[in-house]
Motif scaffolding. Structure first.
Motif, PDB file in Angstrom:
ATOM      1  N   MET A   1       0.845  -1.194   0.000  1.00  0.00           N
ATOM      2  CA  MET A   1       0.000   0.000   0.000  1.00  0.00           C
ATOM      3  C   MET A   1       0.882   1.247   0.000  1.00  0.00           C
ATOM      4  O   MET A   1       1.910   1.293   0.651  1.00  0.00           O
ATOM      5  CB  MET A   1      -0.925   0.005   1.221  1.00  0.00           C
ATOM      6  CG  MET A   1      -1.817   1.244   1.287  1.00  0.00           C
ATOM      7  SD  MET A   1      -2.962   1.197   2.694  1.00  0.00           S
ATOM      8  CE  MET A   1      -4.051  -0.090   2.142  1.00  0.00           C
ATOM      9  N   LEU A   2       0.442   2.269  -0.734  1.00  0.00           N
ATOM     10  CA  LEU A   2       1.187   3.518  -0.818  1.00  0.00           C
ATOM     11  C   LEU A   2       1.145   4.248   0.502  1.00  0.00           C
ATOM     12  O   LEU A   2       0.100   4.412   1.114  1.00  0.00           O
ATOM     13  CB  LEU A   2       0.558   4.397  -1.915  1.00  0.00           C
ATOM     14  CG  LEU A   2       1.207   5.742  -2.192  1.00  0.00           C
ATOM     15  CD1 LEU A   2       2.597   5.543  -2.779  1.00  0.00           C
ATOM     16  CD2 LEU A   2       0.358   6.557  -3.142  1.00  0.00           C
TER      17      LEU A   2
ATOM     18  N   PRO B   1      -1.480  12.543  -4.853  1.00  0.00           N
ATOM     19  CA  PRO B   1      -0.225  12.391  -4.104  1.00  0.00           C
ATOM     20  C   PRO B   1       0.327  10.973  -4.221  1.00  0.00           C
ATOM     21  O   PRO B   1      -0.394   9.993  -4.053  1.00  0.00           O
ATOM     22  CB  PRO B   1      -0.639  12.721  -2.665  1.00  0.00           C
ATOM     23  CG  PRO B   1      -1.776  13.685  -2.833  1.00  0.00           C
ATOM     24  CD  PRO B   1      -2.531  13.175  -4.040  1.00  0.00           C
ATOM     25  N   GLY B   2       1.606  10.878  -4.530  1.00  0.00           N
ATOM     26  CA  GLY B   2       2.245   9.586  -4.739  1.00  0.00           C
ATOM     27  C   GLY B   2       2.389   9.204  -6.194  1.00  0.00           C
ATOM     28  O   GLY B   2       3.162   8.312  -6.526  1.00  0.00           O
ATOM     29  N   ASP B   3       1.647   9.892  -7.096  1.00  0.00           N
ATOM     30  CA  ASP B   3       1.794   9.619  -8.525  1.00  0.00           C
ATOM     31  C   ASP B   3       3.128  10.155  -9.027  1.00  0.00           C
ATOM     32  O   ASP B   3       3.738  11.048  -8.422  1.00  0.00           O
ATOM     33  CB  ASP B   3       0.649  10.260  -9.316  1.00  0.00           C
ATOM     34  CG  ASP B   3      -0.674   9.541  -9.124  1.00  0.00           C
ATOM     35  OD1 ASP B   3      -0.668   8.407  -8.583  1.00  0.00           O
ATOM     36  OD2 ASP B   3      -1.720  10.104  -9.496  1.00  0.00           O
TER      37      ASP B   3
ATOM     38  N   ARG C   1       0.642   5.814 -11.836  1.00  0.00           N
ATOM     39  CA  ARG C   1      -0.113   5.854 -10.584  1.00  0.00           C
ATOM     40  C   ARG C   1       0.709   5.183  -9.483  1.00  0.00           C
ATOM     41  O   ARG C   1       1.213   4.075  -9.657  1.00  0.00           O
ATOM     42  CB  ARG C   1      -1.469   5.170 -10.730  1.00  0.00           C
ATOM     43  CG  ARG C   1      -2.361   5.819 -11.796  1.00  0.00           C
ATOM     44  CD  ARG C   1      -2.568   7.298 -11.535  1.00  0.00           C
ATOM     45  NE  ARG C   1      -3.349   7.950 -12.581  1.00  0.00           N
ATOM     46  CZ  ARG C   1      -3.547   9.257 -12.645  1.00  0.00           C
ATOM     47  NH1 ARG C   1      -3.009  10.060 -11.723  1.00  0.00           N
ATOM     48  NH2 ARG C   1      -4.272   9.780 -13.619  1.00  0.00           N
ATOM     49  N   GLY C   2       0.813   5.860  -8.362  1.00  0.00           N
ATOM     50  CA  GLY C   2       1.667   5.383  -7.287  1.00  0.00           C
ATOM     51  C   GLY C   2       1.004   4.442  -6.315  1.00  0.00           C
ATOM     52  O   GLY C   2       1.608   4.075  -5.306  1.00  0.00           O
ATOM     53  N   ASN C   3      -0.230   4.041  -6.595  1.00  0.00           N
ATOM     54  CA  ASN C   3      -0.937   3.174  -5.647  1.00  0.00           C
ATOM     55  C   ASN C   3      -1.051   1.730  -6.119  1.00  0.00           C
ATOM     56  O   ASN C   3      -1.770   0.934  -5.525  1.00  0.00           O
ATOM     57  CB  ASN C   3      -2.340   3.733  -5.362  1.00  0.00           C
ATOM     58  CG  ASN C   3      -3.204   3.805  -6.617  1.00  0.00           C
ATOM     59  OD1 ASN C   3      -2.712   3.605  -7.732  1.00  0.00           O
ATOM     60  ND2 ASN C   3      -4.474   4.103  -6.438  1.00  0.00           N
ATOM     61  N   LYS C   4      -0.325   1.391  -7.204  1.00  0.00           N
ATOM     62  CA  LYS C   4      -0.407   0.010  -7.676  1.00  0.00           C
ATOM     63  C   LYS C   4       0.780  -0.297  -8.591  1.00  0.00           C
ATOM     64  O   LYS C   4       1.394   0.599  -9.170  1.00  0.00           O
ATOM     65  CB  LYS C   4      -1.710  -0.239  -8.439  1.00  0.00           C
ATOM     66  CG  LYS C   4      -1.898   0.668  -9.653  1.00  0.00           C
ATOM     67  CD  LYS C   4      -3.246   0.427 -10.308  1.00  0.00           C
ATOM     68  CE  LYS C   4      -3.439   1.369 -11.506  1.00  0.00           C
ATOM     69  NZ  LYS C   4      -4.752   1.158 -12.155  1.00  0.00           N
TER      70      LYS C   4
ATOM     71  N   SER D   1       3.865   1.945  -7.786  1.00  0.00           N
ATOM     72  CA  SER D   1       3.973   1.923  -6.330  1.00  0.00           C
ATOM     73  C   SER D   1       5.393   1.599  -5.895  1.00  0.00           C
ATOM     74  O   SER D   1       5.939   2.227  -4.977  1.00  0.00           O
ATOM     75  CB  SER D   1       2.993   0.892  -5.754  1.00  0.00           C
ATOM     76  OG  SER D   1       3.148   0.772  -4.360  1.00  0.00           O
ATOM     77  N   LEU D   2       6.003   0.625  -6.567  1.00  0.00           N
ATOM     78  CA  LEU D   2       7.375   0.248  -6.229  1.00  0.00           C
ATOM     79  C   LEU D   2       8.349   1.395  -6.510  1.00  0.00           C
ATOM     80  O   LEU D   2       9.244   1.677  -5.709  1.00  0.00           O
ATOM     81  CB  LEU D   2       7.771  -0.994  -7.025  1.00  0.00           C
ATOM     82  CG  LEU D   2       9.097  -1.660  -6.662  1.00  0.00           C
ATOM     83  CD1 LEU D   2       9.104  -2.102  -5.208  1.00  0.00           C
ATOM     84  CD2 LEU D   2       9.345  -2.851  -7.581  1.00  0.00           C
TER      85      LEU D   2
END
Length: 287
Positions: A1-2, A64-66, A112-115, A119-120
């Motif tokens: 999970m991010l 956020p996180g992208d 996308r930073g949530n998958k 994410s990695l």
């Protein structure tokens, strides 16, 4: 999970970016001598606030996180509000197995930073930017190498998804062909004929698929072999092999031909690159 950065970590990220040179970027590895220092990609990690990127009349909203990957530190289509904060990283294309022009023509890439790989990549870049000052330099260097490898995988995946030039059927076939090439790079008998037979297509159609990318089949195979040699020669912590042995392992029969091709592709000879990588790792080990 991010994981959303804590305020303290976010401040450290922003401080790092502010110290990162004229473009406010954190450098992920330095370009080897002889390569073009401007041949880089920029990876922006969206930390907070509102942002979107517009290309070809289509807007993509960033969370956020992208991650936003572009050929310039500040893409023309990027819109940010006053609260937006981004941490920008710069990585030489030398390490990415990708051409800057491919990303430029795509108008930038959003991950996308949530998958998935996005994410990695977020996790690695976040860790790279927030390293405590007392961590050993050699570990930071190894983390930077790993981060560049993950960014390379991410960019390749995003470019494959965004390829507008091939119909769906042709794109899937081309993807299978490239996978076959990757699995057989070390085979010196890999050729357009063997590749075409593996996919039950004609050599003529195989050439037609690659011509749409502006590259022949032979050029693609040679570049992927050169990329494999570059990666192996740049990992001196493993048992160090001679340049000739590495070239032979990846399907190059002539050492002189390999050396010329390597310099043409990367702007540095294979021996110079191996020596540079060894010196770089040695300096980090001694720190």
């Amino acid at each position: 999970m991010l994981e959303t950065p804590t305020p303290e970590a976010e401040t450290h990220l922003l401080d790092q970016a502010a110290r990162g040179g004229g473009n406010g970027c954190i450098d992920i590895l330095s370009p080897p001598p002889g390569t073009d220092p401007e041949d880089c990609l920029y990876v922006a990690l969206h930390v907070r606030g509102a942002a979107s990127v517009r290309h070809g009349g289509v807007s993509s909203v960033l969370a956020p996180g992208d991650l936003l990957i572009s050929a310039t530190p500040h893409p023309a289509g990027l819109l940010q509000d006053s609260e937006c904060r981004m941490v920008r990283f710069r990585v030489p294309c030398f390490y990415l197995d990708v051409r800057q022009g491919d990303v430029r023509r795509a108008g930038g890439l959003v991950a996308r930073g949530n998958k998935g790989i996005g994410s990695l990549a977020f996790q690695f870049l976040h860790a790279l930017a927030t390293q405590a000052r007392d961590h050993r330099a050699r570990r930071d260097h190894l983390l930077a190498l790993s981060a560049s490898d993950i960014v390379a995988i991410l960019v390749a995946e995003l470019l494959d998804r965004k390829d507008p030039e091939h119909p769906n059927g042709a794109a899937e076939l081309l993807s299978r062909i490239r996978a076959h090439i990757e699995q057989n790079l070390a085979d010196p008998n890999l050729s357009p004929g063997s590749i075409a037979r593996s996919q039950h297509i004609s050599v003529r159609y195989l050439h037609k698929l690659f011509q749409q990318d502006g590259m022949t089949v032979g050029q693609w195979v040679r570049r992927r072999r050169l990329d494999a040699c570059r990666r192996e020669l740049g990992r001196p912590s493993r048992r160090q092999a001679s340049v000739a042995a590495v070239a032979h392992r990846w399907g190059f029969v002539s050492h002189s031909h390999f050396s010329r091709a390597f310099r043409d592709a990367f702007g540095i000879s294979p021996r110079e690159w191996q020596a540079y990588a060894a010196r770089t790792e040695g300096s980090h080990r001694a720190s």
